[in-house]
Design a protein around this motif. Sequence first.
Motif, PDB file in Angstrom:
ATOM      1  N   LYS A 286       1.455  -1.070  -0.025  1.00  0.00           N
ATOM      2  CA  LYS A 286      -0.146  -0.014  -0.243  1.00  0.00           C
ATOM      3  C   LYS A 286       1.157   1.264   0.432  1.00  0.00           C
ATOM      4  N   GLY A 287       2.344   0.821  -0.527  1.00  0.00           N
ATOM      5  CA  GLY A 287       2.582   1.867   0.035  1.00  0.00           C
ATOM      6  C   GLY A 287       4.243   2.533   1.166  1.00  0.00           C
ATOM      7  N   ILE A 288       4.385   3.248   1.201  1.00  0.00           N
ATOM      8  CA  ILE A 288       5.915   3.276   2.273  1.00  0.00           C
ATOM      9  C   ILE A 288       4.717   3.947   2.944  1.00  0.00           C
ATOM     10  N   GLN A 289       5.121   3.361   4.457  1.00  0.00           N
ATOM     11  CA  GLN A 289       4.859   3.812   5.460  1.00  0.00           C
ATOM     12  C   GLN A 289       5.676   3.821   7.169  1.00  0.00           C
ATOM     13  N   ASN A 290       5.619   4.364   7.730  1.00  0.00           N
ATOM     14  CA  ASN A 290       6.054   4.054   8.713  1.00  0.00           C
ATOM     15  C   ASN A 290       5.616   3.934  10.269  1.00  0.00           C
ATOM     16  N   ILE A 291       5.903   2.955  10.749  1.00  0.00           N
ATOM     17  CA  ILE A 291       5.867   2.231  12.064  1.00  0.00           C
ATOM     18  C   ILE A 291       6.675   2.018  13.298  1.00  0.00           C
ATOM     19  N   THR A 292       5.950   2.582  13.825  1.00  0.00           N
ATOM     20  CA  THR A 292       6.751   2.619  15.256  1.00  0.00           C
ATOM     21  C   THR A 292       5.911   1.243  16.416  1.00  0.00           C
ATOM     22  N   GLY A 293       7.314   1.657  17.293  1.00  0.00           N
ATOM     23  CA  GLY A 293       7.507   0.745  18.647  1.00  0.00           C
ATOM     24  C   GLY A 293       8.122   0.816  19.338  1.00  0.00           C
ATOM     25  N   ASP A 294       7.456  -0.472  20.880  1.00  0.00           N
ATOM     26  CA  ASP A 294       8.762  -0.099  21.776  1.00  0.00           C
ATOM     27  C   ASP A 294       9.999  -0.729  21.982  1.00  0.00           C
ATOM     28  N   ILE A 295       9.915  -2.383  21.051  1.00  0.00           N
ATOM     29  CA  ILE A 295      11.208  -2.790  21.112  1.00  0.00           C
ATOM     30  C   ILE A 295      10.985  -3.588  19.572  1.00  0.00           C
ATOM     31  N   PHE A 296      11.732  -4.154  19.623  1.00  0.00           N
ATOM     32  CA  PHE A 296      12.196  -4.167  18.181  1.00  0.00           C
ATOM     33  C   PHE A 296      13.227  -6.465  17.433  1.00  0.00           C
ATOM     34  N   LEU A 297      12.201  -7.164  17.273  1.00  0.00           N
ATOM     35  CA  LEU A 297      13.958  -8.170  17.328  1.00  0.00           C
ATOM     36  C   LEU A 297      13.850  -8.189  15.769  1.00  0.00           C
ATOM     37  N   SER A 298      14.881  -8.327  15.191  1.00  0.00           N
ATOM     38  CA  SER A 298      15.478  -8.633  13.448  1.00  0.00           C
ATOM     39  C   SER A 298      15.808  -9.395  13.516  1.00  0.00           C
ATOM     40  N   SER A 299      15.710 -10.316  12.463  1.00  0.00           N
ATOM     41  CA  SER A 299      16.273 -11.125  11.709  1.00  0.00           C
ATOM     42  C   SER A 299      17.018 -11.072  10.368  1.00  0.00           C
ATOM     43  N   MET A 300      16.519  -9.634  10.276  1.00  0.00           N
ATOM     44  CA  MET A 300      16.756  -9.209   8.749  1.00  0.00           C
ATOM     45  C   MET A 300      18.970  -9.348   8.823  1.00  0.00           C
ATOM     46  N   PRO A 301      19.602  -9.073   7.335  1.00  0.00           N
ATOM     47  CA  PRO A 301      20.758  -8.933   7.583  1.00  0.00           C
ATOM     48  C   PRO A 301      21.279  -8.466   8.055  1.00  0.00           C
ATOM     49  N   VAL A 302      22.456  -8.765   9.579  1.00  0.00           N
ATOM     50  CA  VAL A 302      22.713  -7.354   9.637  1.00  0.00           C
ATOM     51  C   VAL A 302      23.676  -6.769   8.488  1.00  0.00           C
ATOM     52  N   LYS A 303      23.988  -6.819   7.369  1.00  0.00           N
ATOM     53  CA  LYS A 303      24.407  -5.771   6.392  1.00  0.00           C
ATOM     54  C   LYS A 303      23.278  -4.942   6.386  1.00  0.00           C
ATOM     55  N   ASP A 304      21.844  -5.087   6.072  1.00  0.00           N
ATOM     56  CA  ASP A 304      20.953  -4.782   5.671  1.00  0.00           C
ATOM     57  C   ASP A 304      20.348  -3.528   6.872  1.00  0.00           C
ATOM     58  N   LEU A 305      20.422  -4.584   8.045  1.00  0.00           N
ATOM     59  CA  LEU A 305      20.143  -3.366   9.754  1.00  0.00           C
ATOM     60  C   LEU A 305      21.191  -2.270   9.748  1.00  0.00           C
ATOM     61  N   ILE A 306      21.921  -2.763   8.806  1.00  0.00           N
ATOM     62  CA  ILE A 306      23.259  -1.364   9.750  1.00  0.00           C
ATOM     63  C   ILE A 306      22.630   0.086   8.683  1.00  0.00           C
ATOM     64  N   GLY A 307      23.047  -0.911   7.319  1.00  0.00           N
ATOM     65  CA  GLY A 307      23.241   0.179   6.140  1.00  0.00           C
ATOM     66  C   GLY A 307      21.708   1.174   6.095  1.00  0.00           C
ATOM     67  N   GLY A 308      20.562   0.429   7.043  1.00  0.00           N
ATOM     68  CA  GLY A 308      18.836   1.242   6.641  1.00  0.00           C
ATOM     69  C   GLY A 308      19.092   2.060   8.598  1.00  0.00           C
ATOM     70  N   MET A 309      20.261   1.724   8.703  1.00  0.00           N
ATOM     71  CA  MET A 309      19.926   2.651  10.104  1.00  0.00           C
ATOM     72  C   MET A 309      20.501   4.297   9.996  1.00  0.00           C
ATOM     73  N   ASP A 310      20.532   4.901  11.043  1.00  0.00           N
ATOM     74  CA  ASP A 310      20.021   6.446  10.917  1.00  0.00           C
ATOM     75  C   ASP A 310      21.973   6.875  11.957  1.00  0.00           C
ATOM     76  N   ALA A 311      22.575   7.756  11.170  1.00  0.00           N
ATOM     77  CA  ALA A 311      23.541   8.339  11.679  1.00  0.00           C
ATOM     78  C   ALA A 311      24.283   7.230  12.383  1.00  0.00           C
ATOM     79  N   VAL A 312      24.991   6.079  11.783  1.00  0.00           N
ATOM     80  CA  VAL A 312      26.242   4.739  11.695  1.00  0.00           C
ATOM     81  C   VAL A 312      27.512   5.356  11.482  1.00  0.00           C
ATOM     82  N   PRO A 313      28.166   4.887  12.419  1.00  0.00           N
ATOM     83  CA  PRO A 313      29.939   5.683  12.757  1.00  0.00           C
ATOM     84  C   PRO A 313      29.995   4.993  11.174  1.00  0.00           C
TER      85      PRO A 313
END
Length: 518
Positions: A286-313
């Motif tokens: 249905k298009g781009i959405q922003n989803i908020t949460g209190d706790i996040f569990l990620s099984s996506m590839p670490v490469k993609d997880l960090i690649g999508g993060m804000d302000a990574v060193p």
Amino acid sequence: MKQVIIIGAGPAGLTAAHDLLSRAGNDYNVTILEESNAVGGISRTVRWHGNRMDIGGHRFFSKESRVNRWWAQRLPAQGTPAYDDKVLNRPCTLTPDGPDPEVQDRVMLTRQRVSRIYYNRRFFDYPISMKPQTFRNLGLASTLQAGGSYLHACLHKLPENNLENFYINRFGKTLYSMFFEGYTEKVWGRPPRMISADWGAQRVKGLSVSAVLKDMLQKAAGKKSTDTQTSLIEQFQYPKYGPGQIWEQTAAEVERMGGTLYRNCHVTGIHTQDGHVTSLTVETPKGIQNITGDIFLSSMPVKDLIGGMDAVPEEISKLAAGLPYRDFVTLGLLVKKLNLKNETGRKTLGNIVPDCWIYIQDTGIKLGRLQIFNNWSPYMVKDPEHTIWIGLEYFCTEGDAFWNMTEESCMAFAAGELLKMGILASADDILDFHRERVKKAYPAYFDTYAHMDRIITYLNQYQNLYCIGRNGQHRYNNMDHSMMTAFEAVDNILSGRADKTNVWNVNIDTDYQEEKQD
């Protein structure tokens, strides 16, 4: 209620959702975001014209009691249907409570484990055994050379700073050259000397010539070992309709308990603030959405997880971007017959060879492994009395020539290899085919993997983020260990434990190993 967002509906993600909801469903609202249209990740079952494909082969065997209990609750165990029983589609009878119309198809079958190496048109046991047939296949000269090489390796240990030395220390250089070197390079696209010994320490720890001898002597003496290595087990459990059966059922249970599962949702952005993940940017139907949460569990590839993060060193960003993966193509072929004789003495329907897997060691052949789905479960095959449904496993890199082949060209290439090896007598024996391509199937242990500890330290600073599963931890976990990372993460959430060492330490023990690429 706290909002829990889980990225990925594979074994880790679904286990985490199910465990959290079953233990504290009134306190947590659980949402799963799955990138594809299927559940189970690489442990899914693919249906094609009445036949079923297991992506990679998944033995349900674990030394984790918590996992075994969980499996038993989902799918009760039952004995194997007789191979010579022509009425294969009769209802399974559950024990000890008798048949239940609502769960007759929810059973674990007990399977006989047979895995062999096909090398120079001869079969060798896998792991290599000390049976007379092994020595006949090797020949006197090669047997003596292998024995001398192993004794030399016992007396002159090499530093285990790469996978090659790891293997040589346990098998000797001769057996390593014959049965490990070429196959390992076929799987990973790198020679073993360029791969970290961590891979061997995780996948083949405890397996060696001495372990094979010990197991053989114990069996000859009629003793039952309490510490049999996973590669030496003779039986395992398997869902009647493949591994995806348990994950499809789990997904349904999660939704019945109030969880929400969204398919075809691709997470592209991970937004953070003050040491917490705050929301995700998700591409949905249905298009781009922003989803908020209190706790996040990620099984996506670490490469993609960090690649999508804000302000990574920048340094961490480069290390994550350099994490390597191996991609995977499996081709299902429905054939009339195999040009292989069953000389094992094991009874099979149609007298086909009894192998679950056949490892292809010849370096001149691209095919890495061949599955015979009939032997995993006859219920995986629409007509197991008259056809054989096989899976051909090719290891490659997304975007390379093999990955980009058309499905028809891929089938023709595979058929040519099967004819060359003598596994098929004629291409006319092929009745149907289907291809599945899997991205980032295998996290690899080279390139920037050497700096994984620094990546873990960076990820741990986000207090409400838990990395679980194979790709979520960039660790070559099996299904049971992926599940254990989920259990540990849920334990931490419910107990308020901030330290995530227990989550990351799953499958770093020294007495469990497994050779397969599941």
